[in-house]
Design an enzyme around this catalytic site. Structure first.
Site: not given
Length: 176
Positions: A60, A62, A148
């Site tokens: 996932h 954000h 990342y």
């Protein structure tokens, strides 16, 4: 039954959570992080928006975006980013019949979660949450160790110290 309605506020700042369709044990986003980066960059050129913060985790991501004045269409941007990124990925081995009828691959959850940032404190809490997320998920011991993340950009800009760690209140936020 709870009714959920998206809030479209032109020029607003938004926090997003975007998930893979199958999260458990999936590391697709970090394996193909360059495809995701290219997809985001391409769509930003066509449909501008600012990225205040972003972290890509295995299953996932954000992000904190600021949309241009008079523009509230984050849904199109996410649709285009997901589609472009999906075309760059290996085809999924499985797809459920509903997705097949729509011509979708079984990579992303159809929806995403968004939150309109209300004020400076809300913005700071979400910035911290984004940058602490790899620590929260046990991927690294310190935010600076996760490659990342926009955390490195913010360290270079002196907005965070390399040794920064989130408060307990931020760690307890449940936005995944």
């Amino acid at each position: 039954m709870r009714y959920y309605r998206r809030v479209y506020a032109p020029g607003a700042c938004y926090f997003f959570t975007v998930n893979l369709a199958h999260r458990r044990g999936n590391d697709l986003l970090v394996r193909y992080v360059e495809a995701l980066r290219e997809s985001v960059a391409t769509i930003r050129r066509r449909h501008p928006f600012a990225i205040d913060a972003m972290v890509v985790l295995p299953d996932h991501l954000h992000s904190l975006w600021v949309l241009p004045r008079g523009d509230a269409d984050f849904s199109t941007r996410w649709r285009l980013i997901k589609a472009r990124c999906t075309r760059a990925l290996q085809p999924s081995a499985t797809a459920n019949p509903s997705r097949m009828r729509r011509g979708e691959r079984d990579i992303w959850q159809r929806r995403f979660w968004e939150h309109v940032i209300r004020d400076a404190r809300d913005w700071r809490n979400h910035m911290d949450y984004i940058h602490d997320n790899p620590v929260k998920h046990g991927l690294v011991a310190n935010a600076v160790d996760w490659p990342y993340s926009s955390f490195h950009h913010h360290v270079r800009a002196s907005r965070y110290e390399p040794s920064w760690g989130a408060s307990q209140a931020v760690r307890e936020m449940d936005l995944d």
